[in-house]
Design an enzyme around this catalytic site. Structure first.
Site, PDB file in Angstrom:
ATOM      1  N   HIS A  12       0.833  -1.212   0.000  1.00  0.00           N
ATOM      2  CA  HIS A  12       0.000   0.000   0.000  1.00  0.00           C
ATOM      3  C   HIS A  12       0.871   1.268   0.000  1.00  0.00           C
ATOM      4  CE1 HIS A  12      -0.131  -0.626   4.663  1.00  0.00           C
ATOM      5  NE2 HIS A  12       0.936   0.062   4.331  1.00  0.00           N
ATOM      6  N   HIS A  59      -1.238   4.781   9.669  1.00  0.00           N
ATOM      7  CA  HIS A  59       0.138   5.245   9.869  1.00  0.00           C
ATOM      8  C   HIS A  59       0.113   6.574  10.618  1.00  0.00           C
ATOM      9  CE1 HIS A  59       0.141   2.580   6.327  1.00  0.00           C
ATOM     10  NE2 HIS A  59       1.418   2.350   6.556  1.00  0.00           N
ATOM     11  N   HIS A 193      10.401  -4.303   3.715  1.00  0.00           N
ATOM     12  CA  HIS A 193      10.864  -2.911   3.665  1.00  0.00           C
ATOM     13  C   HIS A 193      11.209  -2.411   5.060  1.00  0.00           C
ATOM     14  CE1 HIS A 193       6.508  -2.225   4.350  1.00  0.00           C
ATOM     15  NE2 HIS A 193       6.653  -0.931   4.463  1.00  0.00           N
ATOM     16  N   GLU A 240       4.316  -5.496   8.635  1.00  0.00           N
ATOM     17  CA  GLU A 240       2.969  -5.307   8.059  1.00  0.00           C
ATOM     18  C   GLU A 240       2.419  -6.604   7.461  1.00  0.00           C
ATOM     19  OE1 GLU A 240       2.982  -0.579   6.748  1.00  0.00           O
ATOM     20  OE2 GLU A 240       3.347  -2.080   5.209  1.00  0.00           O
TER      21      GLU A 240
END
Ligand code: DHB
Ligand code: FE
Length: 281
Positions: A12, A59, A193, A240
């Site tokens: 995303h 976030h 990531h 995530e």
């Protein structure tokens, strides 16, 4: 009765949303990223759900360090795109499905998951970028969306196993909703990531490939991966990926992989995307 027809996962990445909003999808850097979603856009147009239960993480847009629900389900009529510092994304307001959302809240809470019920919440790139990737730039989103926010920002996030079990509880909840609805569950975020610290920029193609393989074929094994392995192998934001297990737990064991896409890099991450269909009833 309501039925889960399919599930998908996708990264995303906020820069992907910006590329769409700013008309840059045809640029050489972005073209290969969006090419991976061409099949998916046709597929979803043919299998349009009535409702998507969209698993994502906030976030620090709707929540902050002041309040950190582990699992939060959006039960509102609608959800505004969040202002993440550059103004809200120019995307449609998200229309919820309060009846199904309250039903899922009730069913999962009675199944001993402590869901936070949210009646007002802005939704950030974690939720809107996947919608843009699958639906493009319509005047209104073509289906209802139930946001399901998971804390993967502040330690301790839920375990992969807890997420897997929540997916199973969502499947049970949907199956007991007394309306004919086609429901999809989406898991977002990932893949490997790390956005900060000395290991910023970390990508691990081997781990990502094994995760994609396992998601289809051996999700129970993925559910056993401990946090420390995600962080070591997939980077601090790779955690995530536990959200993908909610999607997988909500599908049947025999779900079939119909599309897979993996690309490095986009912004600071590896893009991963997979579509699984439940067996036809
Ligand atoms: C980035 C941010 C995210 O939340 C994410 O999931 C992936 C990438 C980024 O800033 O590049
Ligand atoms: Fe993210």
């Amino acid at each position: 009765m309501a039925r889960i027809t399919a599930g998908l996962t996708t990264s995303h990445i906020p820069a992907v949303g910006a590329a769409i909003d700013l008309g840059k999808t045809g640029e050489p850097y972005w073209k290969p990223v969006f090419a991976g979603y061409e099949f998916s856009k046709r597929w979803i147009a043919e299998h349009m759900p009535d409702v998507v239960v969209l698993v994502y993480n906030d976030h620090a847009s709707a929540f902050s360090l002041e309040m950190i629900p582990t699992f939060a389900i959006g039960c509102a009529e609608s959800f505004q795109p969040a202002d993440e510092g550059w103004g809200p994304r120019p995307v449609p307001v998200v229309q919820g499905h309060p009846e199904l959302a309250w039903h899922i809240a009730q069913s999962t809470i009675l199944d001993e998951f402590d869901m936070t019920i949210v009646n007002r919440m802005d939704v950030d790139h974690g939720l809107t970028v996947p919608l843009s990737l699958l639906f493009g730039q319509p005047a209104a989103w073509p289906c209802k969306v139930i946001p399901l926010a998971v804390n993967v920002v502040q330690y301790p996030p839920p375990t992969g196993n807890r997420c897997w079990n929540l997916g199973r509880a969502i499947s049970k909840a949907v199956a007991s909703f007394d309306r004919d609805l086609k429901v999809m569950v989406w898991g977002t975020g990932g893949m490997s990531h790390q956005l900060q610290g000395p290991r910023a920029g970390l990508i691990n193609r081997d781990f990502d490939t094994r995760f994609l393989d396992g998601l289809t074929k051996d999700p129970e094994a993925l559910a056993k991966i401990p946090h420390v392995e995600y962080v070591r192998e997939a980077g601090s934001e790779g955690i995530e990926l536990v959200m993908w297990l909610i999607m997988r737990g909500a599908l049947e064991r025999a779900a079939r992989e119909v599309h897979r896409f993996y690309h490095v890099p986009a912004s600071n991450t590896a893009v991963g995307h997979i579509i699984l269909e439940n067996p036809p009833r």
